[in-house]
Design a protein around this motif. Structure first.
Motif, PDB file in Angstrom:
ATOM      1  N   HIS A 196       0.903  -1.212   0.051  1.00 32.97           N
ATOM      2  CA  HIS A 196      -0.098  -0.037  -0.182  1.00 32.97           C
ATOM      3  C   HIS A 196       0.813   1.161  -0.129  1.00 32.97           C
ATOM      4  CE1 HIS A 196       0.047   1.428   4.265  1.00 32.97           C
ATOM      5  NE2 HIS A 196       0.609   0.281   4.548  1.00 32.97           N
ATOM      6  N   ASN A 197       0.223   2.279  -0.109  1.00 35.93           N
ATOM      7  CA  ASN A 197       0.987   3.818  -0.235  1.00 35.93           C
ATOM      8  C   ASN A 197       0.669   4.614   0.822  1.00 35.93           C
ATOM      9  OD1 ASN A 197      -1.825   4.186  -0.725  1.00 35.93           O
ATOM     10  ND2 ASN A 197      -1.601   5.129  -2.487  1.00 35.93           N
ATOM     11  N   ALA A 198      -0.024   4.152   2.103  1.00 35.18           N
ATOM     12  CA  ALA A 198      -0.030   4.992   2.929  1.00 35.18           C
ATOM     13  C   ALA A 198      -1.090   6.229   2.765  1.00 35.18           C
ATOM     14  CB  ALA A 198       1.200   5.514   3.797  1.00 35.18           C
ATOM     15  N   HIS A 199      -1.998   6.047   2.058  1.00 37.80           N
ATOM     16  CA  HIS A 199      -2.918   7.012   1.466  1.00 37.80           C
ATOM     17  C   HIS A 199      -3.607   7.558   2.769  1.00 37.80           C
ATOM     18  CE1 HIS A 199      -5.855   9.426  -0.287  1.00 37.80           C
ATOM     19  NE2 HIS A 199      -6.817   8.858   0.197  1.00 37.80           N
ATOM     20  N   MET A 200      -3.985   6.813   3.589  1.00 40.32           N
ATOM     21  CA  MET A 200      -4.701   7.435   4.843  1.00 40.32           C
ATOM     22  C   MET A 200      -4.719   6.266   6.033  1.00 40.32           C
ATOM     23  SD  MET A 200      -8.849   6.052   4.660  1.00 40.32           S
ATOM     24  CE  MET A 200      -9.228   6.578   2.786  1.00 40.32           C
ATOM     25  N   TYR A 201      -4.866   6.789   7.223  1.00 33.99           N
ATOM     26  CA  TYR A 201      -4.788   5.760   8.439  1.00 33.99           C
ATOM     27  C   TYR A 201      -6.003   6.083   9.026  1.00 33.99           C
ATOM     28  CZ  TYR A 201      -3.307   2.778  12.210  1.00 33.99           C
ATOM     29  OH  TYR A 201      -3.129   1.550  12.735  1.00 33.99           O
ATOM     30  N   TYR A 202      -6.816   4.945   9.078  1.00 31.84           N
ATOM     31  CA  TYR A 202      -8.234   5.047   9.736  1.00 31.84           C
ATOM     32  C   TYR A 202      -8.187   4.006  10.938  1.00 31.84           C
ATOM     33  CZ  TYR A 202      -9.502   0.331   7.172  1.00 31.84           C
ATOM     34  OH  TYR A 202      -9.313  -0.832   6.567  1.00 31.84           O
ATOM     35  N   VAL A 203      -9.293   4.101  11.622  1.00 36.46           N
ATOM     36  CA  VAL A 203      -9.595   2.922  12.644  1.00 36.46           C
ATOM     37  C   VAL A 203     -10.921   2.986  12.823  1.00 36.46           C
ATOM     38  CG1 VAL A 203      -7.476   3.757  14.168  1.00 36.46           C
ATOM     39  CG2 VAL A 203      -9.519   4.672  14.730  1.00 36.46           C
ATOM     40  N   LEU A 204     -11.300   1.678  13.108  1.00 36.24           N
ATOM     41  CA  LEU A 204     -12.901   1.513  13.473  1.00 36.24           C
ATOM     42  C   LEU A 204     -12.933   1.320  14.836  1.00 36.24           C
ATOM     43  CD1 LEU A 204     -13.176  -1.374  10.825  1.00 36.24           C
ATOM     44  CD2 LEU A 204     -14.079   0.688  10.706  1.00 36.24           C
ATOM     45  N   LEU A 205     -13.821   1.959  15.420  1.00 35.47           N
ATOM     46  CA  LEU A 205     -13.929   2.202  17.082  1.00 35.47           C
ATOM     47  C   LEU A 205     -15.010   1.195  17.396  1.00 35.47           C
ATOM     48  CD1 LEU A 205     -14.995   6.369  17.263  1.00 35.47           C
ATOM     49  CD2 LEU A 205     -12.853   5.210  17.717  1.00 35.47           C
ATOM     50  N   VAL A 237     -22.383  -5.273   6.344  1.00 34.80           N
ATOM     51  CA  VAL A 237     -21.053  -4.798   6.556  1.00 34.80           C
ATOM     52  C   VAL A 237     -20.612  -3.469   5.980  1.00 34.80           C
ATOM     53  CG1 VAL A 237     -18.545  -5.622   6.303  1.00 34.80           C
ATOM     54  CG2 VAL A 237     -20.038  -7.421   6.308  1.00 34.80           C
ATOM     55  N   THR A 238     -21.159  -3.118   5.094  1.00 37.02           N
ATOM     56  CA  THR A 238     -20.853  -1.663   4.817  1.00 37.02           C
ATOM     57  C   THR A 238     -21.737  -0.712   5.895  1.00 37.02           C
ATOM     58  OG1 THR A 238     -21.110  -2.265   2.435  1.00 37.02           O
ATOM     59  CG2 THR A 238     -21.723   0.114   2.950  1.00 37.02           C
ATOM     60  N   ASP A 239     -22.753  -1.162   6.187  1.00 36.99           N
ATOM     61  CA  ASP A 239     -23.541  -0.297   7.090  1.00 36.99           C
ATOM     62  C   ASP A 239     -22.747  -0.093   8.320  1.00 36.99           C
ATOM     63  OD1 ASP A 239     -25.610   0.541   5.385  1.00 36.99           O
ATOM     64  OD2 ASP A 239     -26.586  -1.200   5.828  1.00 36.99           O
ATOM     65  N   ARG A 240     -22.459  -1.237   8.754  1.00 37.87           N
ATOM     66  CA  ARG A 240     -21.764  -1.370  10.196  1.00 37.87           C
ATOM     67  C   ARG A 240     -20.479  -0.686  10.244  1.00 37.87           C
ATOM     68  NH1 ARG A 240     -21.492  -6.498  10.246  1.00 37.87           N
ATOM     69  NH2 ARG A 240     -19.270  -6.761   9.975  1.00 37.87           N
ATOM     70  N   GLN A 241     -19.464  -1.024   9.364  1.00 35.15           N
ATOM     71  CA  GLN A 241     -18.126  -0.381   9.359  1.00 35.15           C
ATOM     72  C   GLN A 241     -18.113   1.156   9.094  1.00 35.15           C
ATOM     73  OE1 GLN A 241     -16.810  -2.739  10.694  1.00 35.15           O
ATOM     74  NE2 GLN A 241     -15.346  -3.944   9.684  1.00 35.15           N
ATOM     75  N   SER A 242     -18.810   1.504   8.046  1.00 37.88           N
ATOM     76  CA  SER A 242     -18.994   3.051   7.755  1.00 37.88           C
ATOM     77  C   SER A 242     -19.361   3.819   8.951  1.00 37.88           C
ATOM     78  CB  SER A 242     -19.958   3.280   6.711  1.00 37.88           C
ATOM     79  OG  SER A 242     -21.316   3.147   7.059  1.00 37.88           O
ATOM     80  N   GLU A 243     -20.230   3.193   9.977  1.00 37.24           N
ATOM     81  CA  GLU A 243     -20.539   4.054  11.141  1.00 37.24           C
ATOM     82  C   GLU A 243     -19.458   3.845  12.244  1.00 37.24           C
ATOM     83  OE1 GLU A 243     -24.369   2.207  12.217  1.00 37.24           O
ATOM     84  OE2 GLU A 243     -25.310   2.972  10.512  1.00 37.24           O
ATOM     85  N   ARG A 244     -18.452   3.241  12.173  1.00 33.99           N
ATOM     86  CA  ARG A 244     -17.618   2.941  13.075  1.00 33.99           C
ATOM     87  C   ARG A 244     -16.254   3.871  12.767  1.00 33.99           C
ATOM     88  NH1 ARG A 244     -16.564  -2.793  13.730  1.00 33.99           N
ATOM     89  NH2 ARG A 244     -14.987  -2.252  15.324  1.00 33.99           N
ATOM     90  N   LEU A 245     -16.109   4.301  11.548  1.00 35.84           N
ATOM     91  CA  LEU A 245     -14.673   4.527  10.819  1.00 35.84           C
ATOM     92  C   LEU A 245     -14.197   5.934  11.294  1.00 35.84           C
ATOM     93  CD1 LEU A 245     -13.108   3.238   7.747  1.00 35.84           C
ATOM     94  CD2 LEU A 245     -13.080   5.684   8.077  1.00 35.84           C
ATOM     95  N   ILE A 246     -13.160   6.253  11.557  1.00 36.39           N
ATOM     96  CA  ILE A 246     -12.614   7.821  11.673  1.00 36.39           C
ATOM     97  C   ILE A 246     -11.096   7.588  10.956  1.00 36.39           C
ATOM     98  CG2 ILE A 246     -13.787   8.401  13.677  1.00 36.39           C
ATOM     99  CD1 ILE A 246     -11.502   8.341  15.322  1.00 36.39           C
ATOM    100  N   ARG A 247     -10.827   8.800  10.434  1.00 32.39           N
ATOM    101  CA  ARG A 247      -9.708   8.936   9.790  1.00 32.39           C
ATOM    102  C   ARG A 247      -8.763   9.954  10.734  1.00 32.39           C
ATOM    103  NH1 ARG A 247     -10.603  10.789   3.766  1.00 32.39           N
ATOM    104  NH2 ARG A 247     -12.785  11.760   4.867  1.00 32.39           N
ATOM    105  N   LEU A 248      -7.370   9.665  10.774  1.00 31.87           N
ATOM    106  CA  LEU A 248      -6.770  10.500  11.639  1.00 31.87           C
ATOM    107  C   LEU A 248      -5.701  11.280  10.540  1.00 31.87           C
ATOM    108  CD1 LEU A 248      -5.461   7.748  14.066  1.00 31.87           C
ATOM    109  CD2 LEU A 248      -7.270   9.209  14.330  1.00 31.87           C
ATOM    110  N   PRO A 249      -5.346  12.269  11.064  1.00 34.71           N
ATOM    111  CA  PRO A 249      -4.627  13.031  10.180  1.00 34.71           C
ATOM    112  C   PRO A 249      -3.206  12.486   9.840  1.00 34.71           C
ATOM    113  CG  PRO A 249      -5.235  14.305  12.307  1.00 34.71           C
ATOM    114  CD  PRO A 249      -5.677  12.952  12.393  1.00 34.71           C
ATOM    115  N   LEU A 250      -3.058  12.595   8.431  1.00 32.38           N
ATOM    116  CA  LEU A 250      -1.912  12.043   7.903  1.00 32.38           C
ATOM    117  C   LEU A 250      -1.589  12.714   6.414  1.00 32.38           C
ATOM    118  CD1 LEU A 250      -1.182   8.415   7.122  1.00 32.38           C
ATOM    119  CD2 LEU A 250      -0.297  10.088   5.769  1.00 32.38           C
ATOM    120  N   TRP A 251      -0.584  13.481   6.406  1.00 33.20           N
ATOM    121  CA  TRP A 251      -0.004  14.300   5.201  1.00 33.20           C
ATOM    122  C   TRP A 251       1.614  14.519   5.356  1.00 33.20           C
ATOM    123  CZ3 TRP A 251       1.270  18.543   8.265  1.00 33.20           C
ATOM    124  CH2 TRP A 251       0.897  19.015   9.380  1.00 33.20           C
TER     125      TRP A 251
END
Length: 381
Positions: A293-302, A347-361
């Motif tokens: 991967h290219n480290a486009h984003m860093y997300y976590v699923l709460l 799965v789409t409904d569940r994961q989309s409601e838990r995901l947050i993206r952290l600052p990455l640049w």
């Protein structure tokens, strides 16, 4: 970490230091319209680094996706399989031609199109499959290509987030018949707005040039292959100006260094968040061994017990701009009007409601990262 007026941004568009020089050079060249010297440099770089048959810069990734639909001759009623968890442009490009997006659920691990559910969505009207490589991590392309071959379907890659990523050694966007890249300011390599169409099927090269040039054979004319150019078929103006290409060239020259910097930031997030995952507070991204991967984003699923909106609000109150991502298309007004679903999309409904993206640049400091992790730890533990 910051004052209320000093918010750590989610994204910060970077410059390598050469972009303004190249823009001035483009002006000095007297070439500001599309397909000038800098555009040609970018085309050559993309072709050399992806192995595609032909690369064409576009004014956005959306434009490249719209060219997909034109090149595939999508007609009203034709069905196109794609994930619901994607940006609206993936569906819009085909809906504009009367096509019907067919939304299929995603995998729980990578959040990519679930390849095991594709065949159940195929009908006599199906024309194409659109894998979207979420977070720059590849879909299972071998399986998808096999399904497409058995059902005589096109595979066209939405690789908007995939520049510099690979699947089993193959650059994303270079695997299907067509690929689309984004150089939007939120991507790894940027030109403000901008994109590219990667043509991997040589039979589509000439038509792609014609469609991109307002439906004319203007490119052939400038190569001296015809004595005048005329309207050949339906097309539009999909070219970026030379100033955009000049800015992009400054980025492409430093593509490897930019990617390495982002990967170092991504890896540090991944290591520092391991204890929170081990304690059940969140889940970190999953990268299959055969995907680079290219480290486009860093997300976590709460974890489900946390209120995502409250966590995001508290991060912002403490000086960190963190964001969620897509609202699934199947739940949107236009998605219900122009598309249809295959299966439940649980799965789409569940994961989309838990995901947050952290600052990455590019250039995010260790101190800034430490602050993000410290605050997240305070909110979850």
């Amino acid at each position: 970490m910051t004052s209320k007026t000093d918010i750590l941004p989610f994204n910060w568009p970077h410059m390598t230091g050469k972009e303004l020089h190249y823009i001035a050079q483009a002006h000095a060249n007297g070439s500001l319209a599309g397909d000038g010297p800098f555009t040609k440099k970018c085309h050559a770089w993309l072709e050399n680094n992806t192995g595609c048959s032909k690369a064409l810069l576009t004014h956005s990734c959306t434009a490249a996706l719209e060219m997909f639909a034109l090149l595939l001759d999508i007609a009203p009623g034709d069905e196109i399989i794609m994930p619901s968890y994607t940006f609206v442009s993936t569906a819009n490009a085909f809906a504009l031609r009367g096509g019907v997006p067919v939304f299929v659920d995603i995998r729980a691990d990578t959040l990519n199109l679930d390849e095991t559910l594709i065949e159940a969505a195929i009908t006599q009207k199906t024309r194409a499959i659109v894998p979207v490589h979420y977070a720059g991590i590849s879909c299972e392309m071998d399986v998808i290509l096999d399904i497409a071959k058995r059902h005589d379907l096109h595979v066209v890659e939405d690789a908007a987030q995939g520049m510099m990523s690979n699947y089993k050694g193959r650059p994303l966007g270079s695997i299907g018949s067509l690929g689309a890249l984004s150089f939007h300011e939120t991507k790894n390599l940027i030109s403000g707005e901008g994109g590219a169409l990667l043509i991997n099927d040589p039979d589509l090269r000439l038509r792609a040039e014609i469609i991109r040039e307002k439906g004319t054979n203007r490119s052939q004319f400038f190569r001296g292959q015809v004595d005048k150019y005329t309207w050949q078929e339906i097309g539009s103006s999909f070219l970026p100006g030379e100033l955009v290409a000049a800015f992009l060239w400054g980025q492409l020259e430093e593509a490897r260094q930019i990617t390495l910097n982002r990967l170092a930031i991504w890896d540090r997030y991944h290591e520092m968040l391991a204890p929170l995952e081990a304690s059940g507070m969140l889940r970190r991204p999953v990268v299959p061994d055969h995907c680079e991967h290219n480290a486009h984003m860093y997300y976590v699923l709460l974890a489900p017990r946390f209120d995502r909106s409250e966590v995001l609000d508290q991060l912002k109150a403490r000086g960190v701009s963190s964001v969620f991502h897509y609202v699934p298309l199947h739940s949107s007004p236009a998605g219900r009007k122009f598309g249809k679903t295959s299966g439940t999309l649980e799965v789409t409904d569940r994961q989309s409601e838990r995901l947050i993206r952290l600052p990455l640049w590019y250039g995010l400091s260790k101190e800034q990262q430490d602050g993000v992790i410290d605050i997240l730890h305070q909110l979850l533990v």
